[in-house]
Design an enzyme around this catalytic site. Structure first.
Site, PDB file in Angstrom:
ATOM      1  N   CYS A 102      -3.464  11.825  13.575  1.00 53.71           N
ATOM      2  CA  CYS A 102      -3.188  12.038  12.157  1.00 53.71           C
ATOM      3  C   CYS A 102      -4.512  12.064  11.383  1.00 53.71           C
ATOM      4  O   CYS A 102      -5.379  11.218  11.621  1.00 53.71           O
ATOM      5  CB  CYS A 102      -2.300  10.911  11.640  1.00 53.71           C
ATOM      6  SG  CYS A 102      -2.037  11.033   9.871  1.00 53.71           S
ATOM      7  N   GLU A 132      -3.185   2.200  17.649  1.00 52.39           N
ATOM      8  CA  GLU A 132      -4.018   2.746  16.558  1.00 52.39           C
ATOM      9  C   GLU A 132      -5.271   1.883  16.374  1.00 52.39           C
ATOM     10  O   GLU A 132      -6.388   2.405  16.222  1.00 52.39           O
ATOM     11  CB  GLU A 132      -3.226   2.806  15.245  1.00 52.39           C
ATOM     12  CG  GLU A 132      -4.073   3.411  14.125  1.00 52.39           C
ATOM     13  CD  GLU A 132      -3.488   3.188  12.739  1.00 52.39           C
ATOM     14  OE1 GLU A 132      -2.262   3.249  12.577  1.00 52.39           O
ATOM     15  OE2 GLU A 132      -4.287   2.949  11.822  1.00 52.39           O
TER      16      GLU A 132
HETATM   17 FE1  F3S Z   1      -0.402   9.415   9.509  1.00 47.90          FE
HETATM   18 FE2  F3S Z   1       0.456   7.839   7.693  1.00 47.90          FE
HETATM   19 FE3  F3S Z   1       2.066   8.742   9.407  1.00 47.90          FE
HETATM   20  S1  F3S Z   1      -1.386   7.607   8.833  1.00 47.90           S
HETATM   21  S2  F3S Z   1       0.888   9.025  11.223  1.00 47.90           S
HETATM   22  S3  F3S Z   1       1.015   9.956   7.891  1.00 47.90           S
HETATM   23  S4  F3S Z   1       2.128   6.719   8.588  1.00 47.90           S
END
Ligand code: F3S
Length: 287
Positions: A102, A132
């Site tokens: 992401c 993460e």
């Molecule tokens: Fe990215 Fe936020 Fe989802 S960091 S993976 S959009 S919870």
């Protein structure tokens, strides 16, 4: 009785992007691996493995893969991201990397890199066992500190002579984050704070909390290993005594208080819309 879905619930931008990436890659005809399950949702992962996607569970499994002919196989990095060394390993194996990290997580990798170059010691507020956070630590070229609880922030002593840079796991609880930053400030540490909590998480937490404070019953849908779902459950339980955590519709054994007027539903970032709708319909029809 009314059934209401939280304003923000279900797949976030990053997870949707990662899942879509897997479906896109399947069309290429290559052998498709994901490094870890693409989302913390058993049903979604099962659907993909049925289509031929192979899940590499850990670094050992990746290491034991035979090197592939160039272009024959691709490994998709999920939204959580991975340590830098995994990219190297993938290269050595001749595997194509399709990076679905992401962008909000990638941003943290870049921040910690830069801040270490500027001489900061990195402090990550998050769960040290979460992929993460392991990924973020894996982008730190010097040892970093991971703290999860306010009492850990109270007890921790920073390395002498270092300024501190604080970042957070994207799904970290916002209030806890502020609380821990305050502890550091009160202790007189020189801190550079970068709030890296993802807005999708904040919005989901805020709307879950709002709904839970009105609801007689709250249902939180999500995977057992999903940390953001666990946090939603924690937040809802504080506001609503009848809060249920379910993974699928099969887990739902609702016992509604007699006077229940409002049933609230929320779902973690890895919960597909299809499942949210199923639960909503079930409650509407059966109660
Ligand atoms: Fe990215 Fe936020 Fe989802 S960091 S993976 S959009 S919870």
């Amino acid at each position: 009785m009314e059934v209401k879905l939280a304003e923000c619930a279900g797949f976030c931008f990053g997870v949707k992007r990662a899942v879509d990436t897997v479906y896109e890659q399947l069309k290429t005809g290559k052998t498709i691996y994901t490094y870890g399950p693409i989302v913390h949702n058993g049903e979604v992962v099962q659907e993909l493995t049925d289509k031929g996607v192979i899940v590499l569970q850990n670094e050992e499994e990746l290491r034991s893969l035979e090197p592939k002919q160039e272009g024959a196989a691709a490994v998709i990095i999920r939204a959580h991201g991975v340590p830098e060394r995994i990219y190297r390993l993938l290269e050595e194996k001749g595997l194509e990397v399709v990076d679905a990290t992401c962008p909000f997580v990638k941003r943290i990798h870049n921040i910690v890199r830069k801040k270490i170059e500027e001489g900061y010691h990195i402090v990550i507020f998050g769960n040290p066992g979460h992929p993460e956070v392991e990924g973020i630590v894996g982008w730190c070229t010097e040892p970093a500190t991971v703290l999860e609880q306010p009492n850990e922030a109270m007890e921790w002593t920073p390395p002498a002579g270092k300024n501190l840079c604080i970042v957070a796991q994207t799904t970290f609880n916002y209030n806890k984050f502020n609380n821990m930053v305050e502890i550091f400030e009160n202790r007189g540490y020189n801190v550079n704070v970068v709030n890296t909590i993802c807005s999708a998480t904040e919005e989901r937490q805020r709307s879950a909390s709002e709904l839970a404070s009105q609801a007689d019953v709250m249902i939180v849908i999500g995977g057992r290993h999903s940390s953001n779902t666990a946090k939603l459950y924690e937040i809802c339980s504080e506001k609503c005594a009848h809060t249920y955590f379910i993974q699928t519709l099969d887990d739902l054994h609702l016992e509604l208080p007699k006077a229940a007027r409002l049933v609230g539903i929320t779902a973690g970032a890895s919960t597909p819309n299809k499942l949210i709708e199923e639960v909503q319909n079930y409650v509407r029809i059966n109660f």
